[in-house]
Design a protein around this motif. Structure first.
Motif, mmCIF file in Angstrom:
data_model
loop_
_atom_site.group_PDB
_atom_site.id
_atom_site.type_symbol
_atom_site.label_atom_id
_atom_site.label_comp_id
_atom_site.label_asym_id
_atom_site.label_seq_id
_atom_site.Cartn_x
_atom_site.Cartn_y
_atom_site.Cartn_z
ATOM 1 N N GLY A 998 -22.102 -41.747 -48.978
ATOM 2 C CA GLY A 998 -21.292 -41.243 -50.079
ATOM 3 C C GLY A 998 -20.133 -40.382 -49.586
ATOM 4 N N ILE A 999 -18.950 -40.564 -50.166
ATOM 5 C CA ILE A 999 -17.740 -39.821 -49.787
ATOM 6 C C ILE A 999 -17.165 -39.171 -51.035
ATOM 7 C CG2 ILE A 999 -15.450 -39.940 -48.760
ATOM 8 C CD1 ILE A 999 -17.685 -40.495 -46.790
ATOM 9 N N ASN A 1000 -16.898 -37.854 -50.951
ATOM 10 C CA ASN A 1000 -16.292 -37.144 -52.069
ATOM 11 C C ASN A 1000 -14.821 -37.511 -52.202
ATOM 12 O OD1 ASN A 1000 -18.666 -35.734 -52.763
ATOM 13 N ND2 ASN A 1000 -18.266 -34.241 -51.138
ATOM 14 N N SER A 1001 -14.210 -37.067 -53.300
ATOM 15 C CA SER A 1001 -12.807 -37.396 -53.556
ATOM 16 C C SER A 1001 -11.876 -36.783 -52.523
ATOM 17 C CB SER A 1001 -12.419 -36.925 -54.963
ATOM 18 O OG SER A 1001 -12.642 -35.515 -55.088
ATOM 19 N N ASP A 1002 -12.285 -35.649 -51.904
ATOM 20 C CA ASP A 1002 -11.443 -35.027 -50.882
ATOM 21 C C ASP A 1002 -11.698 -35.584 -49.488
ATOM 22 O OD1 ASP A 1002 -13.962 -34.087 -50.485
ATOM 23 O OD2 ASP A 1002 -13.444 -31.955 -50.556
ATOM 24 N N GLY A 1003 -12.523 -36.619 -49.394
ATOM 25 C CA GLY A 1003 -12.788 -37.245 -48.102
ATOM 26 C C GLY A 1003 -13.971 -36.686 -47.364
ATOM 27 N N SER A 1004 -14.578 -35.628 -47.874
ATOM 28 C CA SER A 1004 -15.744 -35.048 -47.211
ATOM 29 C C SER A 1004 -16.986 -35.863 -47.544
ATOM 30 C CB SER A 1004 -15.926 -33.600 -47.646
ATOM 31 O OG SER A 1004 -16.130 -33.532 -49.053
ATOM 32 N N LYS A 1005 -18.008 -35.668 -46.736
ATOM 33 C CA LYS A 1005 -19.254 -36.402 -46.923
ATOM 34 C C LYS A 1005 -20.008 -35.851 -48.125
ATOM 35 C CE LYS A 1005 -23.625 -37.504 -44.637
ATOM 36 N NZ LYS A 1005 -24.460 -37.311 -43.420
#
Length: 1467
Positions: A998-1005
């Motif tokens: 899974g990847i958040n909208s800001d690119g973080s995990k």
């Protein structure tokens, strides 16, 4: 049961036929005259007579009696609270045994109905030993239907008297007493009848005295119920009784008329009143007698059925000759015939049908179970055989590889040592040559300086030369010491070389043995080949013989044909010549064909045999070539492996040598300052290092250790640095009084008043600096006294003071064993500047030791990093295995395709409701969310469709296609039926599936948000540990923290804690509360942030964790810990902490849950949810009950223990909150690969040598003879009844009987128990001093020795919530022998009985277990372990290695606790 209606009118008795109908009429007519009440009793007796003898022993559970209207039988069983049924119903419902009686207790009708339904199911159970009668079944159904009607009428909550069975006296005794009572009543009846006859006689006498007898005799009395007798037959006894009663009535009326016609005086009136009273009593007694006779007949029939009373009728009649009794026996006989003909036949037929049906069902079930057991046993046997073969092959390969590796390492080490020794020898030669040169120069200088003592210049030169000579001597001493060390090292290296050579020879021997074995096998193969060739040649020879025989047979056939031809020719001479010639030609042709066929057959056989021989030879040759090639390849592979091992060993040795050189270089660099002669520079360096040591806890510990060692080194010399010791000029003197390093000093000694008095010779033993450099012996010279009469003898000695000497040490002797050592204090004198030199020595030692400790610590830190990396790797592997095991255990309920879904991608969810609470649902739906239900996207109720493709072996699965969001890391869901009324939410924990990538909208995990967990406890290992609670608090905190969450612990600040194990301890801001000021401290314990509360009221300054209940101080443990529980919440509130979870433990901090709910959640501390863990339910159940009421989730320390305490009153009302989670152990603390207490580190691949070394250490410390040929049984426990001390004693003696060794470590809080074990220890020391040792105290080092050195550990607890001893023991390869209870049942799987249970947990069996509490039970488990050790040691060693390989860490329990934390947050 029947209901009998009693007629109240008197009827005429008439006799009938002998058939069943007339018998019933006779019985009815007789019983009608007995009265309503007694008829009821007679009916009960008649019913009893019809029962078979085996019914008497059948246990029933209910007795309900509804009495008749008799005044004597007035007890009525209440069917509702405070109500009774009306009297006169006359119904008796009896369902009891002759061997059982009942006592009443209250329950509701609904509860009684449930009880009866359960008993009815048990009655019809095919596996039940007892077979119910059909009448009992009908009665039970009737009773159940009656209670159901009461419940349907709304009376289910009313009270009914239930019955509790109690055993009654013996039936024979009851019958005997009853017969005695009946005989007594019979005698009373006879007396009363005699009295009635006497009254009648008196009445007749009075009637003769009447005035108007004739007129009175013709008067017909008028009454309501006249009695007439119309029969002319002889009356039966019952008829006689009726007639007598009727006659008495007639006489009464007749006398009333006669007496009414005369004037009676007072005497006649009294007589009539007495007669009337007697008549009434006679009627009552007559009815009672009839009832008594019926009861007596009832018991007589019962005894006659039981075979315990012979000739019953004659026995009863022996004392009675009355026609009434004859009629009663006729009645009883008719009753028996009637009831046996009508009821028992149908009952018996029904029972036989039921028995046949139940028997057939039982046989079918037994056959099915037997077939299933046989199939399972065959499968397990095949699996075990296959595993054993694979394991044996693997162990053989590993053993060969290990031996080869060890040989190569020894060879390489020997070669390296040889090279080092050669280099050292060359260096020593160079040093010796230089020393010789220096010695050659030194004498010349000394001689030169002594020749000119008068010149000042020469004196200066002499002092210079003397200083140089002293330095040379000192250098020589140093070189001598180095030479000695080098010689010792050379000897050690020579020894290593010899060992290496021996190892090499051993390896060569093993190689030779292997080659010999290969050669032998080759010879065997050649011999087999030769035998095969001989066999083939023999077969060829037989084939040739067969061919020759066939040829001979063909020739014989030919001869026979010729003879036949001649005979035919002789007989057929008359035939035509042409026919004869034709016949001859035909015969020749046939003969030729036969010859050709035989020849062709022989040729074909010969060719086939030749081909077969050639093929066999070629095959044998090819096989031999193949084996030779394989042999050569094996030899080459072995050589390559040995070379690789040798290369690896050489590389390792080179690396270690380089590492040692590097460390020596670093140490030299760090101690270069020691060559500086300026003391100020040394002090500056010393202060600099002291400041540097404050940078880290490890450096501080190293500096403190260096200071301690350096201080200890100079402390002994400091006490002699203030002057000559002893100060006694009459005993000894030194000149000059303050010796100067590098100069000579004269020592004088007087032996007059010492132990050496009168000795002609005196020797001085000289050393320096507390004999740190050894001692030298010199003979002293006797001094001649200048005074003629002086008898004192002085001895003198001149010695040179070494340049680095600080204290001169002396002892005097006679050279023959007599010493004067100043009463063991020796003789000492300091040199000039001793204090400054001591200060310099202390600083130099401190700097040098600190540098060495820093290097060691840096190396240890490096190794710890490697070990931590390895542990991290193993934890990751363990987590993966735990996830796989969880998925495997859950696969019968749900799984996904693919197994691990990815974010943003579709997956199929498969679900089997048949294995859940939705097993009866016709349709299934799923509803869920993402990321712990916190994602904005939710999954609405979605219907699942039947999907047989999910699993080939099941048609019960439903499935649905789903797609996860791209920023998902967890899928959360529950299932429900199609109506949404019933849910499967995994016991309130919900279902959770991890989503990968899974990847958040800001690119973080995308990852889970950490929780803040605050653990409130009263124990914590290792600073305040009393039992297993302290271990759990520390280990669980570390495990949860390792999963990325924030964990803090709150603890009382005891004055008895181990403060040296707390890092960064400092005081924080305190708070006023509870009438006192509460100090707060913070620190780090084993890497966990910990806070300590210390109130000024002194509650935790009592020198102990527990036990104030028994002190004289006015406070109890409950008061202390209750104060702490509320203080912890007050501190959280005042410090602004608002954690997600507050984890409380046992009764000590249980009040936190109630305090939080009532006093703190309404005032700001409203975020936390409480998790309550029960470690032991034995204490503080009232506090535990409060915590169960107010917590969100409750846990206990094993699944089995959760089941065992489920019925407890403090747990049961909130049982839905309780979850069992098995405890783990900290693998970093209990690690045989890095245990500082062990003499040798070892892993599961080194279990044999590692445990052997530990056993040797254990025996040495226990003063036992080490016998590795017998098992070592270990026990580490508290000696309490909970731990099964009677079983421990039995196991010790049983193990000694079997030849084992035993070692126990533990103490008892009960003085009586402690004394028992002390006496036992004394007895064992006398009788088994070489095989048994009992250490009745706590010793941490000894516990590590027992866990690692024992072969088996004994844990026979009566109850054990979890238990850590068996987990620690398995970590060290020690096989547990346990009683199957609590956590012991969840962690130890018996090698014979628990294969399926172990497989479910993803493991293999690991120990021996038993169930009982007697001696035979523990013998059963212990004997199996001992037998395995004696009979199959290889299997036992594999079992030990298997125990070490199993993961009992906190990896999996921590994940389970985190799931419970999330469930608490959701709740």
């Amino acid at each position: 049961m029947r209901a009998t209606t009693i007629q109240t009118t008197t009827t005429q008795f008439t006799t009938g036929g002998a058939n069943t109908s007339s018998s019933r009429n006779q019985i009815q007519k007789i019983t009608n005259n007995a009265g309503t009440a007694k008829a009821d009793n007679l009916h009960r007796g008649r019913t009893k007579l019809t029962r078979r003898k085996n019914v008497l022993s059948r246990p029933f559970t209910r007795v309900v009696v509804v009495s008749s209207s008799s005044s004597n039988d007035h007890d009525v069983l209440g069917l509702r609270g405070g109500q009774t049924k009306r009297r006169g119903v006359g119904v008796v419902a009896r369902m009891t045994s002759a061997a059982d009686t009942s006592s009443s207790s209250s329950c509701t009708i609904s509860q009684e109905l449930a009880n009866l339904e359960q008993e009815f199911r048990d009655m019809l159970d095919p596996d039940s030993d007892s077979k119910p009668r059909a009448a009992d079944v009908r009665a039970m159904r009737s009773r159940i239907n009656a209670l159901k009607r009461e419940v349907a009428n709304g009376n289910g909550a009313n009270i009914i008297q239930s019955q509790t069975k109690t055993r009654a006296p013996d039936a024979k005794e009851i019958a005997r007493k009853e017969l005695e009572r009946l005989r007594e009543e019979r005698e009373k009846l006879l007396k009363m009848r005699a009295q009635v006859e006497e009254n009648e006689r008196l009445k007749k006498k009075n009637s003769d005295k009447g005035i108007a007898t004739s007129a009175a005799n013709n008067v017909e009395p008028e009454h309501d119920n006249p009695v007439t007798t119309t029969t002319t037959q002889k009356p039966k006894p019952a008829d006689e009784r009726k007639a007598r009663v009727a006659h008495m009535e007639a006489e009464k009326h007749k006398e009333a008329v006669n007496i009414g016609t005369v004037v009676m005086d007072d005497e006649m009136k009294a007589l009539l009143a007495k007669e009337e009273q007697a008549r009434k009593e006679a009627e009552e007694l007559e009815a009672s007698r009839l009832m008594a006779e019926a009861e007596e007949a009832k018991y007589a029939a019962y005894l006659e059925e039981s075979g315990d009373f012979m000739n019953t009728n004659s026995g009863i009649r022996s004392g009675i000759n009355d026609p009434f009794l004859d009629r009663a026996f006729i009645v009883e006989k008719l009753e028996s015939e009637l009831l046996e003909n009508l009821e028992m036949q149908s009952d018996l037929r029904a029972i036989e049908d039921i028995e046949d049906q139940l028997e057939s069902q039982k046989k079918e079930a037994e056959e099915a179970r037997r077939a299933k057991d046989e199939a399972e046993a065959a499968r397990q046997l095949a699996e075990a055989k296959q595993k054993a073969e694979e394991e044996e092959a693997r162990l053989i390969v590993e053993k060969q590889q290990k031996e080869a590796r060890a040989n190569a390492e020894k060879i390489a080490a020997a070669q390296a040592e040889l090279k080092a020794m050669e280099a050292e020898t060359k260096r020593l030669q160079r040093l010796a040559e230089e020393k010789k040169k220096q010695e050659a120069v030194a004498p010349e200088a000394s001689t030169t300086t002594i020749e000119s003592p008068g010149s000042q210049a020469i004196r200066d030169l002499l002092e210079q030369k003397q200083a140089e000579a002293a330095k040379v001597r000192e250098l020589g001493m140093v070189e001598d010491e180095l030479a000695k060390r080098e010689v010792a090292e050379a000897a050690k290296k020579n020894k290593a070389i010899r060992e290496a050579k021996e190892a090499e020879e051993l390896a060569a021997k093993k190689v030779a043995e292997a080659e010999a074995e290969l050669k032998r096998k080759a010879e065997e193969e050649e011999e087999a080949k030769r035998v095969a060739e001989l066999k083939k040649m023999e077969e060829a020879k037989k084939a040739k013989e067969t061919l020759m025989r066939l040829r001979q047979e063909a020739e014989e056939l030919k001869a026979a044909a010729e003879a036949k031809k001649l005979r035919e020719q002789a007989l057929a001479k008359a035939q035509a010549e042409e026919e004869a010639l034709t016949a001859q030609a035909e015969n020749e042709r046939i003969e030729m064909e036969a010859r050709e066929a035989a020849q062709a057959e022989a040729t074909a056989r010969g060719e086939a045999e030749a081909r077969a021989i050639a093929e066999a030879e070629a095959q044998a040759q090819a096989e031999a070539e193949r084996k030779a090639i394989e042999k050569q390849l094996r030899i080459e592979e072995l050589a390559r492996e040995e070379q690789a091992k040798a290369d690896a060993a050489k590389a390792k040795a080179d690396a270690e040598y380089a590492k040692a050189e590097q460390q020596a270089k670093k140490l030299q660099e760090k101690t270069e300052i020691l060559n500086d002669d300026n003391i100020e520079h040394l002090r500056a360096k010393y202060e600099e290092l002291a400041r540097e040591s404050e940078a880290s806890p490890g450096a501080r510990r190293d500096w403190a250790e260096a200071l301690k060692i350096a201080g200890d080194k100079v402390r002994c010399m400091e006490q002699h640095s203030h002057g000559q010791s002893p100060k006694n000029d009459a005993l000894w003197t030194v000149s000059p009084a303050t010796p100067v390093p590098g100069q000579s000093v004269t020592v004088s000694y007087c032996n007059q008043n010492t132990v050496l008095n009168g000795r002609p010779k005196v020797f001085a033993h000289f050393g320096t600096n507390q004999w740190s450099n050894g001692a030298e012996q010199f003979e002293m010279k006797a001094r001649t006294s200048a005074v003629a009469d002086d008898s004192t003898v002085w001895f003198d000695l001149d010695v040179s003071v070494p340049s680095k000497a600080v204290i001169l040490d002396f002892v005097f002797s006679d050279g023959n064993g007599a010493y004067d050592n100043n009463n063991r204090g020796d003789f000492h004198v300091p040199v000039a500047g001793a204090n400054e030199m001591l200060e310099r020595s202390r600083i130099e030692s401190c700097i040098k030791i600190y540098a060495k400790l820093r290097l060691e610590r840096e190396e240890e830190d490096r190794l710890e990093e490697l070990r931590q990396a390895e542990r991290t790797k193993l934890k990751k592997i363990a987590k993966v295995k735990a996830a796989e095991l969880t998925a495997k255990q859950r696969a019968h309920v749900l799984f996904t395709i693919p197994e691990f879904p990815k974010a943003g991608e579709p997956f199929k969810l498969c679900y089997n409701p048949k294995n859940t609470t939705l097993k009866d649902a016709t349709g299934v739906s799923v509803v869920g969310g993402w990321n712990r239900w916190n994602h904005e996207q939710a999954l609405p109720i979605t219907k699942l469709s039947p999907d047989p493709s999910c699993k080939a072996d099941s048609q019960d699965y439903f499935s649905v296609e789903l797609t996860s969001p791209k920023d998902a890391f967890m899928f959360d869901f529950v299932f429900c039926d199609q109506d949404g009324n019933n849910y499967d939410n995994r016991n309130r924990l919900d279902y959770h599936l991890p989503i990968a990538g899974g990847i958040n909208s800001d690119g973080s995990k995308a990852a889970e948000k950490p929780m803040h967990v605050m653990s409130v406890a009263v124990e914590m290992a290792p600073i305040a540990k009393v039992g297993g609670l302290g271990d759990v608090v520390t280990s669980l905190s570390l495990a949860v923290e390792a999963e990325g969450h924030r964990v803090e612990v709150v603890l009382p600040k005891y004055d008895c804690m181990k403060y040296d194990l707390i890092d960064d301890l400092k005081e924080e801001k305190g708070f006023e509360w509870g009438g006192t000021y509460n100090h707060v401290y913070s620190g780090t314990v084993e890497g966990v942030k910990t806070f300590f509360i210390d109130p000024d009221n002194g509650m935790f300054k009592v020198g102990m964790v527990y036990g104030t209940d028994y002190l004289s101080i006015p406070m109890t443990d409950q008061e202390r810990f209750g104060f702490f529980s509320k203080a912890a919440l007050e501190w959280m509130l005042q410090s602004g902490r608002n954690p997600d979870i507050i984890h409380i433990h046992d009764w000590q901090t249980a009040p936190v849950a109630k305090f939080l709910a009532e006093d703190y959640a309404p005032y700001g501390l409203d975020n936390p949810k409480v998790i309550f863990t029960i470690h032991n339910l034995h204490y503080g159940q009232a506090l535990i009950a409060d915590a169960m009421n107010n917590c969100a989730i409750a846990t206990t320390v094993s699944r089995t223990y959760a089941k065992e305490i489920a019925h407890e009153g403090c747990v049961n009302p909130n049982l839905h909150k309780l979850h069992g989670v098995v405890n783990g152990i900290d693998p970093d603390i209990w690690d045989p690969r890095n245990d500082k207490f062990l003499p040798q580190f070892f892993g599961e691949d080194e279990v044999i040598p590692g445990k052997a070394a530990a056993r040797q250490a254990l025996c040495s410390r226990s003063n036992l003879y080490n016998n590795p040929e017998v098992p070592m049984i270990g026990v580490v426990t508290r000696l309490t009844h909970q731990k099964g001390i009677h079983l421990i004693k039995r196991a010790i003696y049983r193990a000694l009987e079997r030849g084992c060794q035993v070692c126990l470590l533990g103490s008892a809080p009960d003085e009586k128990v402690q004394k028992e074990f002390e006496e036992m220890a004394h007895q064992l020391k006398q009788e088994h001093y070489n095989t048994a040792a009992l250490h009745l105290f706590y010793d941490e080092t000894m516990s590590h020795f027992i866990y690692s050195g024992a072969d088996m550990i004994l844990v026979p607890s009566m109850f054990e919530p979890c238990g850590l001893s068996q987990l620690i023991a398995m970590r060290y390869g020690t096989v547990p022998v346990v009683r199957r209870t609590g956590g012991l049942a969840d962690t130890v799987f018996d090698v014979e009985h628990d294969h399926a249970k172990a497989a479910w947990e993803g493991m293999t069996p690991n120990g021996f277990s038993f169930d009982g509490t007697d001696e035979g039970s523990i013998d059963y488990a212990l004997d199996r372990g001992i037998d395995m050790f004696y009979n199959d040691i290889d299997v036992f060693r594999k079992l030990q290695a298997n125990c070490m390989s199993q993961d009992w860490s906190w990896n999996r329990p921590a994940i389970e606790y985190i799931e419970l934390f999330h469930a608490a947050r959701k709740a």
